[in-house]
Design a protein around this motif. Structure first.
Motif, mmCIF file in Angstrom:
data_model
loop_
_atom_site.group_PDB
_atom_site.id
_atom_site.type_symbol
_atom_site.label_atom_id
_atom_site.label_comp_id
_atom_site.label_asym_id
_atom_site.label_seq_id
_atom_site.Cartn_x
_atom_site.Cartn_y
_atom_site.Cartn_z
ATOM 1 N N LYS A 192 2.281 31.020 42.722
ATOM 2 C CA LYS A 192 2.701 30.291 41.520
ATOM 3 C C LYS A 192 2.985 31.267 40.384
ATOM 4 C CE LYS A 192 0.091 26.050 42.377
ATOM 5 N NZ LYS A 192 -1.044 25.221 41.911
ATOM 6 N N ILE A 193 2.119 32.244 40.226
ATOM 7 C CA ILE A 193 2.304 33.224 39.155
ATOM 8 C C ILE A 193 3.579 34.016 39.375
ATOM 9 C CG2 ILE A 193 1.339 35.352 38.184
ATOM 10 C CD1 ILE A 193 -1.447 34.107 38.578
ATOM 11 N N PHE A 249 0.319 38.321 34.160
ATOM 12 C CA PHE A 249 0.092 39.601 34.825
ATOM 13 C C PHE A 249 -1.406 39.871 34.977
ATOM 14 C CE2 PHE A 249 -0.393 44.237 34.829
ATOM 15 C CZ PHE A 249 0.337 44.521 35.965
ATOM 16 N N ASN A 250 -2.174 39.589 33.937
ATOM 17 C CA ASN A 250 -3.623 39.776 34.014
ATOM 18 C C ASN A 250 -4.248 38.843 35.040
ATOM 19 O OD1 ASN A 250 -3.718 41.840 32.136
ATOM 20 N ND2 ASN A 250 -3.991 40.438 30.413
ATOM 21 N N GLN A 251 -3.799 37.604 35.072
ATOM 22 C CA GLN A 251 -4.302 36.652 36.067
ATOM 23 C C GLN A 251 -3.989 37.127 37.487
ATOM 24 O OE1 GLN A 251 -6.566 34.806 34.236
ATOM 25 N NE2 GLN A 251 -5.986 33.267 35.729
ATOM 26 N N TYR A 252 -2.776 37.625 37.678
ATOM 27 C CA TYR A 252 -2.370 38.122 38.985
ATOM 28 C C TYR A 252 -3.249 39.296 39.416
ATOM 29 C CZ TYR A 252 0.596 39.819 42.757
ATOM 30 O OH TYR A 252 1.055 40.231 43.986
ATOM 31 N N GLN A 253 -3.512 40.218 38.483
ATOM 32 C CA GLN A 253 -4.364 41.372 38.800
ATOM 33 C C GLN A 253 -5.782 40.928 39.148
ATOM 34 O OE1 GLN A 253 -3.582 44.443 39.296
ATOM 35 N NE2 GLN A 253 -1.455 44.216 38.721
ATOM 36 N N THR A 287 6.296 33.113 41.012
ATOM 37 C CA THR A 287 7.487 32.293 40.742
ATOM 38 C C THR A 287 7.704 32.134 39.237
ATOM 39 O OG1 THR A 287 6.147 30.293 40.995
ATOM 40 C CG2 THR A 287 7.400 31.026 42.914
ATOM 41 N N GLU A 288 6.614 31.944 38.490
ATOM 42 C CA GLU A 288 6.777 31.805 37.042
ATOM 43 C C GLU A 288 7.255 33.121 36.420
ATOM 44 O OE1 GLU A 288 4.396 30.151 33.118
ATOM 45 O OE2 GLU A 288 3.501 29.941 35.111
ATOM 46 N N LEU A 289 6.748 34.242 36.932
ATOM 47 C CA LEU A 289 7.213 35.537 36.423
ATOM 48 C C LEU A 289 8.683 35.765 36.758
ATOM 49 C CD1 LEU A 289 4.157 37.859 37.143
ATOM 50 C CD2 LEU A 289 5.083 37.243 34.908
ATOM 51 N N LYS A 290 9.124 35.268 37.903
ATOM 52 C CA LYS A 290 10.545 35.398 38.261
ATOM 53 C C LYS A 290 11.416 34.595 37.296
ATOM 54 C CE LYS A 290 10.116 36.467 43.163
ATOM 55 N NZ LYS A 290 10.328 36.029 44.540
ATOM 56 N N THR A 291 10.961 33.405 36.927
ATOM 57 C CA THR A 291 11.749 32.610 35.967
ATOM 58 C C THR A 291 11.787 33.311 34.605
ATOM 59 O OG1 THR A 291 9.816 31.271 35.382
ATOM 60 C CG2 THR A 291 11.261 30.407 37.097
ATOM 61 N N LEU A 292 10.661 33.908 34.222
ATOM 62 C CA LEU A 292 10.652 34.640 32.958
ATOM 63 C C LEU A 292 11.527 35.889 33.033
ATOM 64 C CD1 LEU A 292 6.896 34.250 31.996
ATOM 65 C CD2 LEU A 292 8.853 33.257 30.818
ATOM 66 N N LYS A 293 11.650 36.479 34.201
ATOM 67 C CA LYS A 293 12.532 37.634 34.360
ATOM 68 C C LYS A 293 13.993 37.214 34.179
ATOM 69 C CE LYS A 293 13.909 41.294 37.438
ATOM 70 N NZ LYS A 293 14.227 41.638 38.770
ATOM 71 N N LEU A 294 14.331 36.058 34.756
ATOM 72 C CA LEU A 294 15.688 35.549 34.566
ATOM 73 C C LEU A 294 15.966 35.295 33.080
ATOM 74 C CD1 LEU A 294 15.984 33.048 37.553
ATOM 75 C CD2 LEU A 294 17.119 35.255 37.302
ATOM 76 N N LYS A 295 14.954 34.770 32.418
ATOM 77 C CA LYS A 295 15.096 34.526 30.987
ATOM 78 C C LYS A 295 15.283 35.849 30.234
ATOM 79 C CE LYS A 295 12.970 31.400 27.672
ATOM 80 N NZ LYS A 295 11.783 30.608 27.348
ATOM 81 N N ARG A 296 14.582 36.892 30.668
ATOM 82 C CA ARG A 296 14.726 38.210 30.048
ATOM 83 C C ARG A 296 16.130 38.770 30.276
ATOM 84 N NH1 ARG A 296 12.449 43.228 32.988
ATOM 85 N NH2 ARG A 296 14.375 42.751 34.060
ATOM 86 N N ASP A 297 16.649 38.573 31.504
ATOM 87 C CA ASP A 297 17.993 39.066 31.801
ATOM 88 C C ASP A 297 19.047 38.382 30.931
ATOM 89 O OD1 ASP A 297 16.930 40.769 33.672
ATOM 90 O OD2 ASP A 297 17.347 39.457 35.383
ATOM 91 N N ASN A 320 -10.993 29.598 52.466
ATOM 92 C CA ASN A 320 -10.410 28.672 51.495
ATOM 93 C C ASN A 320 -10.171 29.385 50.161
ATOM 94 O OD1 ASN A 320 -10.435 26.588 53.302
ATOM 95 N ND2 ASN A 320 -12.384 25.751 52.609
ATOM 96 N N LEU A 321 -11.104 30.240 49.790
ATOM 97 C CA LEU A 321 -10.966 30.965 48.535
ATOM 98 C C LEU A 321 -9.763 31.891 48.573
ATOM 99 C CD1 LEU A 321 -12.421 31.389 45.803
ATOM 100 C CD2 LEU A 321 -13.592 33.311 46.869
ATOM 101 N N THR A 322 -9.585 32.597 49.678
ATOM 102 C CA THR A 322 -8.438 33.488 49.772
ATOM 103 C C THR A 322 -7.140 32.701 49.836
ATOM 104 O OG1 THR A 322 -8.708 33.627 52.163
ATOM 105 C CG2 THR A 322 -9.724 35.376 50.849
ATOM 106 N N ALA A 323 -7.148 31.560 50.521
ATOM 107 C CA ALA A 323 -5.945 30.729 50.581
ATOM 108 C C ALA A 323 -5.594 30.200 49.186
ATOM 109 C CB ALA A 323 -6.149 29.575 51.551
ATOM 110 N N ASN A 324 -6.602 29.775 48.443
ATOM 111 C CA ASN A 324 -6.363 29.297 47.075
ATOM 112 C C ASN A 324 -5.847 30.430 46.190
ATOM 113 O OD1 ASN A 324 -7.194 26.729 47.744
ATOM 114 N ND2 ASN A 324 -9.279 27.011 46.977
ATOM 115 N N ASN A 325 -6.428 31.621 46.359
ATOM 116 C CA ASN A 325 -5.960 32.768 45.573
ATOM 117 C C ASN A 325 -4.506 33.085 45.890
ATOM 118 O OD1 ASN A 325 -8.392 33.046 44.326
ATOM 119 N ND2 ASN A 325 -9.027 34.869 45.442
#
Length: 117
Positions: A78-79, A107-111, A81-91, A67-72
């Motif tokens: 989610k992270i 990025f820190n949360q993802y790491q 997808t949000e980074l992809k939207t921010l990349k589009l915003k950067r472009d 369950n922990l790995t599935a939640n991770n």
């Protein structure tokens, strides 16, 4: 009682000193039979208490860890997808200072999720 045991021990020791070849032969036979016997016991009658070492929490196939790995993984998706939207915003050259802070945080949360912390 003590004297008879002591006398018998000295008698055996004297015999071993006077007959080193026989002593060595008997000792090797005894050790060989003991070794073969312990191997037979270990193969045909294994002890249940031999391997009671528990694996670390990360490597156990427990429902909690699954369950922990599935939640991770969900959080990581989610992270991403949000980074992809921010990349589009950067472009589109529409990034703000808050967006760059959000990128660092995500990025820190993802790491942390990726490394299992």
């Amino acid at each position: 009682m003590e004297t008879t045991l002591k006398q018998k021990g000295q008698k055996w020791l004297q015999w071993a000193v006077h007959n080193p070849k026989k002593f060595f032969t008997y000792s090797m036979i005894f050790l060989s039979v003991s070794f073969i016997g312990s191997n037979i016991q270990g193969v045909f009658f294994p002890s249940d208490t031999t391997f009671k070492i528990r694996p670390p929490f990360l490597y156990s196939k427990n429902k909690n860890t699954q369950n922990l790995t599935a939640n991770n993984e969900k959080e990581m998706e989610k992270i991403v997808t949000e980074l992809k939207t921010l990349k589009l915003k950067r472009d589109q050259n529409a990034l703000k200072k808050e967006d760059s802070l959000r990128i660092d945080y995500l990025f820190n949360q993802y790491q942390n999720l990726k490394n299992g912390r």
